[in-house]
Design an enzyme around this catalytic site. Structure first.
Site, PDB file in Angstrom:
ATOM      1  N   GLU A 181      -8.070 -20.723 -16.372  1.00  0.00           N
ATOM      2  CA  GLU A 181      -8.431 -21.405 -15.122  1.00  0.00           C
ATOM      3  C   GLU A 181      -9.604 -22.321 -15.455  1.00  0.00           C
ATOM      4  O   GLU A 181     -10.629 -21.857 -15.960  1.00  0.00           O
ATOM      5  CB  GLU A 181      -8.822 -20.435 -14.024  1.00  0.00           C
ATOM      6  CG  GLU A 181      -9.117 -21.128 -12.702  1.00  0.00           C
ATOM      7  CD  GLU A 181     -10.007 -20.341 -11.774  1.00  0.00           C
ATOM      8  OE1 GLU A 181      -9.899 -20.538 -10.548  1.00  0.00           O
ATOM      9  OE2 GLU A 181     -10.815 -19.516 -12.272  1.00  0.00           O
ATOM     10  N   ASP A 212     -10.180 -16.247 -16.239  1.00  0.00           N
ATOM     11  CA  ASP A 212     -10.901 -16.736 -15.070  1.00  0.00           C
ATOM     12  C   ASP A 212     -11.995 -17.720 -15.470  1.00  0.00           C
ATOM     13  O   ASP A 212     -12.724 -17.485 -16.440  1.00  0.00           O
ATOM     14  CB  ASP A 212     -11.516 -15.526 -14.354  1.00  0.00           C
ATOM     15  CG  ASP A 212     -12.084 -15.869 -12.991  1.00  0.00           C
ATOM     16  OD1 ASP A 212     -13.308 -15.731 -12.813  1.00  0.00           O
ATOM     17  OD2 ASP A 212     -11.300 -16.293 -12.119  1.00  0.00           O
ATOM     18  N   HIS A 232      -4.473 -17.056  -4.987  1.00  0.00           N
ATOM     19  CA  HIS A 232      -5.336 -16.244  -4.112  1.00  0.00           C
ATOM     20  C   HIS A 232      -6.584 -16.992  -3.658  1.00  0.00           C
ATOM     21  O   HIS A 232      -7.372 -16.472  -2.873  1.00  0.00           O
ATOM     22  CB  HIS A 232      -5.759 -14.980  -4.866  1.00  0.00           C
ATOM     23  CG  HIS A 232      -6.559 -15.306  -6.065  1.00  0.00           C
ATOM     24  ND1 HIS A 232      -6.037 -15.981  -7.167  1.00  0.00           N
ATOM     25  CD2 HIS A 232      -7.871 -15.137  -6.331  1.00  0.00           C
ATOM     26  CE1 HIS A 232      -6.992 -16.177  -8.049  1.00  0.00           C
ATOM     27  NE2 HIS A 232      -8.123 -15.683  -7.568  1.00  0.00           N
ATOM     28  N   ASP A 233      -6.760 -18.241  -4.153  1.00  0.00           N
ATOM     29  CA  ASP A 233      -7.917 -19.067  -3.773  1.00  0.00           C
ATOM     30  C   ASP A 233      -7.527 -20.255  -2.898  1.00  0.00           C
ATOM     31  O   ASP A 233      -8.402 -21.028  -2.493  1.00  0.00           O
ATOM     32  CB  ASP A 233      -8.601 -19.626  -5.034  1.00  0.00           C
ATOM     33  CG  ASP A 233      -9.347 -18.572  -5.829  1.00  0.00           C
ATOM     34  OD1 ASP A 233      -9.556 -18.796  -7.044  1.00  0.00           O
ATOM     35  OD2 ASP A 233      -9.696 -17.522  -5.258  1.00  0.00           O
ATOM     36  N   ASP A 291      -1.909  -1.271  -3.705  1.00  0.00           N
ATOM     37  CA  ASP A 291      -2.214  -0.553  -4.947  1.00  0.00           C
ATOM     38  C   ASP A 291      -1.087  -0.691  -5.964  1.00  0.00           C
ATOM     39  O   ASP A 291      -0.027  -1.243  -5.669  1.00  0.00           O
ATOM     40  CB  ASP A 291      -2.489   0.928  -4.640  1.00  0.00           C
ATOM     41  CG  ASP A 291      -1.400   1.510  -3.734  1.00  0.00           C
ATOM     42  OD1 ASP A 291      -1.758   2.152  -2.715  1.00  0.00           O
ATOM     43  OD2 ASP A 291      -0.204   1.284  -4.036  1.00  0.00           O
ATOM     44  N   ASP A 304      -5.580 -10.463 -15.308  1.00  0.00           N
ATOM     45  CA  ASP A 304      -6.597 -11.455 -14.991  1.00  0.00           C
ATOM     46  C   ASP A 304      -7.881 -11.018 -15.698  1.00  0.00           C
ATOM     47  O   ASP A 304      -8.399  -9.932 -15.417  1.00  0.00           O
ATOM     48  CB  ASP A 304      -6.809 -11.487 -13.471  1.00  0.00           C
ATOM     49  CG  ASP A 304      -7.288 -12.840 -12.949  1.00  0.00           C
ATOM     50  OD1 ASP A 304      -6.807 -13.264 -11.886  1.00  0.00           O
ATOM     51  OD2 ASP A 304      -8.140 -13.441 -13.630  1.00  0.00           O
ATOM     52  N   ASP A 332      -3.956   3.915   2.792  1.00  0.00           N
ATOM     53  CA  ASP A 332      -5.394   3.670   3.000  1.00  0.00           C
ATOM     54  C   ASP A 332      -5.649   2.226   3.430  1.00  0.00           C
ATOM     55  O   ASP A 332      -6.793   1.794   3.530  1.00  0.00           O
ATOM     56  CB  ASP A 332      -6.193   4.001   1.723  1.00  0.00           C
ATOM     57  CG  ASP A 332      -5.860   3.050   0.577  1.00  0.00           C
ATOM     58  OD1 ASP A 332      -6.495   3.157  -0.498  1.00  0.00           O
ATOM     59  OD2 ASP A 332      -4.932   2.213   0.742  1.00  0.00           O
ATOM     60  N   ASP A 383       0.849  -1.191   0.000  1.00  0.00           N
ATOM     61  CA  ASP A 383       0.000   0.000   0.000  1.00  0.00           C
ATOM     62  C   ASP A 383       0.887   1.244   0.000  1.00  0.00           C
ATOM     63  O   ASP A 383       1.710   1.424   0.885  1.00  0.00           O
ATOM     64  CB  ASP A 383      -0.888   0.000   1.255  1.00  0.00           C
ATOM     65  CG  ASP A 383      -1.627   1.317   1.462  1.00  0.00           C
ATOM     66  OD1 ASP A 383      -1.962   1.629   2.618  1.00  0.00           O
ATOM     67  OD2 ASP A 383      -1.836   2.037   0.459  1.00  0.00           O
ATOM     68  N   ASN A 432      -0.354   4.525  -0.306  1.00  0.00           N
ATOM     69  CA  ASN A 432      -0.971   5.806   0.131  1.00  0.00           C
ATOM     70  C   ASN A 432      -1.622   5.718   1.516  1.00  0.00           C
ATOM     71  O   ASN A 432      -2.421   6.585   1.871  1.00  0.00           O
ATOM     72  CB  ASN A 432      -2.014   6.245  -0.918  1.00  0.00           C
ATOM     73  CG  ASN A 432      -3.118   5.199  -1.056  1.00  0.00           C
ATOM     74  OD1 ASN A 432      -3.134   4.201  -0.326  1.00  0.00           O
ATOM     75  ND2 ASN A 432      -4.025   5.427  -1.999  1.00  0.00           N
TER      76      ASN A 432
HETATM   77  O1  TEU Z   1     -12.114 -19.066  -9.093  1.00  0.00           O
HETATM   78  C1  TEU Z   1     -12.946 -20.071  -9.562  1.00  0.00           C
HETATM   79  C2  TEU Z   1     -12.871 -21.215  -8.690  1.00  0.00           C
HETATM   80  O2  TEU Z   1     -12.708 -22.286  -9.090  1.00  0.00           O
HETATM   81  C3  TEU Z   1     -12.901 -20.891  -7.285  1.00  0.00           C
HETATM   82  O3  TEU Z   1     -14.160 -20.543  -6.962  1.00  0.00           O
HETATM   83  C4  TEU Z   1     -12.467 -22.035  -6.467  1.00  0.00           C
HETATM   84  O4  TEU Z   1     -13.180 -23.148  -6.682  1.00  0.00           O
HETATM   85  C5  TEU Z   1     -12.630 -21.697  -5.062  1.00  0.00           C
HETATM   86  O5  TEU Z   1     -12.287 -20.425  -4.828  1.00  0.00           O
HETATM   87  C6  TEU Z   1     -11.755 -22.583  -4.263  1.00  0.00           C
HETATM   88  O6  TEU Z   1     -11.949 -22.212  -2.977  1.00  0.00           O
HETATM   89  C7  TEU Z   1     -12.035 -17.909  -9.885  1.00  0.00           C
HETATM   90  C8  TEU Z   1     -11.158 -16.905  -9.172  1.00  0.00           C
HETATM   91  O7  TEU Z   1      -9.876 -17.449  -9.030  1.00  0.00           O
HETATM   92  C9  TEU Z   1     -11.805 -16.626  -7.836  1.00  0.00           C
HETATM   93  O8  TEU Z   1     -10.998 -15.793  -7.030  1.00  0.00           O
HETATM   94  C10 TEU Z   1     -13.141 -15.961  -8.086  1.00  0.00           C
HETATM   95  O9  TEU Z   1     -13.788 -15.801  -6.870  1.00  0.00           O
HETATM   96  C11 TEU Z   1     -13.993 -16.840  -9.000  1.00  0.00           C
HETATM   97  O10 TEU Z   1     -13.298 -17.349 -10.126  1.00  0.00           O
HETATM   98  C12 TEU Z   1     -15.131 -16.024  -9.584  1.00  0.00           C
HETATM   99  O11 TEU Z   1     -14.622 -15.054 -10.464  1.00  0.00           O
END
Ligand code: TEU
Length: 556
Positions: free
Chosen positions: A260, A203, A332-333, A27, A96, A23, A19, A21
């Site tokens: 994905e 995605d 991130h998932d 960013d 993305d 907040d 970050d 700034n």
């Molecule tokens: O994720 C799709 C997806 O497969 C995820 O929902 C996954 O099954 C789940 O998060 C596992 O815990 C993509 C993106 O990576 C995710 O961040 C988004 O939330 C989702 O699509 C909808 O755009």
């Protein structure tokens, strides 16, 4: 050989990287200020999770304007500056691209709510279930569930019909059957290519072609069907991917395109990534990150190494002749791999983070490093649902509580698998808020940041960071790491992950102990006498492997 065969990709989740700034939200300026970190690591491609205008219902995976940057993250000029800076350092940037759905605040959807609008057919609208009062429970057109719990259809009183949303109600699925929709999206993607973007992460791209008619499916405990596969991988998917490839110029511009694709198998992965198909360069598959769950992600089962090895080997062998693999343990998932697959105790965190990296980076394909993974960052350790931000975790918690499941048990499962584990702020130093922000971070900073942070890792030549740097250099230097044929060894061994990579006369042996207990050197491995140790995690001594020890040998 495609340029990405030698590339290593670094994923940034902009809200949590840096970050600039104060907040409390990361960013683009924060990323610009840390390009040196990426240069030092030696990565080749940066994947930015969504930076577009968004109501942030799903932290940007709900886009309301594809051609602008969300003010909380910066400006288009900031993005241009980041692209220029990365290019100046010989790195590429991929965006993305979330084109299966838009935000319900996108002008397209707002227009589509008017049944008379020419954009009505840009989304998937259906009347209520026959003989049911629209808007009442159970009146949804089908029992399709959303990935974020609850029905996958939302009632729109303004038009008296339901629209499909496979994710949150604020993420309305686009109707890809409509050629106008596809043309508009391709134009937008070309706009970004013309702006200097080097590729896209697409995605949930295997959900753009739905299997029609969309009908009821096997019901779960709340009566809904959560098998997204019921809707995904539709009959026109290959057609749409090839059309998009040609229309945007994926192959023509040698763009880096990773799709994905939850819920696919190795045959589908090969069919999408076979260069002859001119569809995708590689895909993110999910089987290897579902080995510690039974069915749904929240039904945890202990990891059995032979199962993980078999799953990864299936894709190594399956895409040997045609296609290309994406290699990841984190994004991130997914929760932090050192806490999930490794051992994040002080005694073994560093060794297990290194050995997970050795195993993944010596496989054949393009490796992905998720921000903080190069530091061995651990799970968040949240203890109350109030600490969570991720709607997938929060919605599941409330659904499960409503079905009578005890909240303590649920909090333990969510602590292990929540996406927020990956989204806590990047730890830059041992200072306040780990140097992430001078403000109040949007998500709590890991308590262990005083030990686990970039400054400490860079200062320690034996750190996880420098191990990643060496692995990335190996891929850049050695063709056998990039192109060598994979062969799994000791497939049924519950403790060791061992395999070879062979290219011509050059043969590498990887031996990795995936347990915290010392393991004897196994029988049946190629002879290492006279071999060159390219990279090890421990001083090589006795004929045994220490807990979480791994070695890479170039065999004589
Ligand atoms: O994720 C799709 C997806 O497969 C995820 O929902 C996954 O099954 C789940 O998060 C596992 O815990 C993509 C993106 O990576 C995710 O961040 C988004 O939330 C989702 O699509 C909808 O755009």
């Amino acid at each position: 050989m495609a340029w990405w065969h030698s590339a290593v990709t670094y994923q940034i989740y902009p809200r949590s990287f840096a970050d600039s700034n104060g907040d409390g939200v990361g960013d683009l300026r924060g990323i610009i200020n840390h390009v040196d970190h990426l240069v030092a690591l030696g990565v080749d491609v940066v994947w930015l999770s969504p930076i577009y205008r968004s109501p942030m219902d799903d932290n940007g995976y709900d886009i309301s304007d594809y051609c602008d940057v969300d003010p909380s993250l910066g400006t288009l000029a900031d993005l241009d500056e980041l692209i220029a800076s990365l290019h100046q350092h010989g790195m590429k940037l991929i965006l993305d691209m979330v084109i299966n759905h838009t935000s319900d605040e996108h002008p397209w959807f707002i227009e589509s709510r008017d049944p008379a609008s020419p954009k009505r057919d840009w989304y998937i609208w259906r009347p209520a279930r026959e003989a049911m009062e629209p808007g009442t429970p159970g009146a949804e057109p089908t029992n399709a569930g959303s990935a974020f719990s609850g029905p996958g259809w939302a009632y729109d009183p303004q038009s008296g019909q339901y629209y499909l949303h496979l994710f949150s109600p604020k993420q309305a699925d686009l109707n890809w059957e409509n050629p106008e929709v596809r043309a508009e999206l391709y134009t937008m993607m070309r706009w970004w290519v013309d702006r200097g973007v080097d590729g896209f992460r697409l995605d949930v791209i295997n959900m753009i072609s739905k299997t029609y008619p969309i009908g009821d499916g096997p019901a779960g405990p709340d009566g809904l069907c959560y098998q997204l596969g019921m809707v995904a991988n539709g009959p026109r998917l290959h057609e749409f991917l090839a059309e998009m490839n040609a229309a945007v110029g994926f192959a023509e511009h040698e763009l880096f395109i990773v799709g994905e694709t939850p819920g696919i198998d190795v045959e589908l992965a090969r069919s999408f990534t076979d260069p002859a198909a001119r569809e995708l360069d590689m895909v993110f598959t999910f089987e290897h990150v579902e080995v510690d769950q039974a069915g749904m992600k929240w039904e945890l089962v202990p990891l059995r190494l032979p199962v993980l090895k078999a799953t990864l080997a299936e894709y190594q062998y399956g895409l040997e002749q045609a296609g290309w693999n994406s290699l990841y343990f984190e994004n991130h998932d997914q929760p932090r791999s050192v806490s999930r697959f490794g051992d994040d105790s002080p005694a073994f965190r560093v060794a297990s983070a290194k050995t997970l990296a050795t195993t993944l980076h010596l496989l054949k394909g393009t490796p992905y490093v998720y921000q903080g993974q190069e530091l061995g960052m651990t799970n968040a350790g949240f203890t109350s649902i109030e600490q969570y931000n991720d709607l997938e975790s929060i919605n599941f918690f409330h659904l499960a509580v409503s079905l009578g499941l005890p909240s303590e048990q649920l909090l333990a499962v969510i602590a292990a698998k929540s996406r927020d584990n990956a989204r806590t702020p990047m730890c830059w130093d041992a200072g306040v808020n780990a140097g992430f922000t001078t403000g109040q971070p949007w998500l709590p900073v890991n308590a262990d940041h005083t030990q686990i942070n970039a400054a400490a890792a860079i200062a320690d030549p034996d750190s996880v960071f420098h191990h990643y740097r060496k692995l990335i250099a190996l891929r850049h230097e050695l063709a056998v790491v990039r192109e060598g044929r994979f062969e799994l060894l000791l497939a049924q061994d519950e403790a060791l992950f061992t395999f070879t990579r062979t290219l011509g006369q050059v043969r590498l042996l990887v031996v990795a102990n995936w347990t915290s207990a010392a393991q004897p050197w196994p029988w049946g491995l190629p002879e290492v006498t006279g071999a060159e140790l390219l990279l090890g995690t421990h001083p090589v001594g006795a004929q045994e492997l220490s807990g979480w020890e791994s070695r890479i040998y170039r065999l004589a």
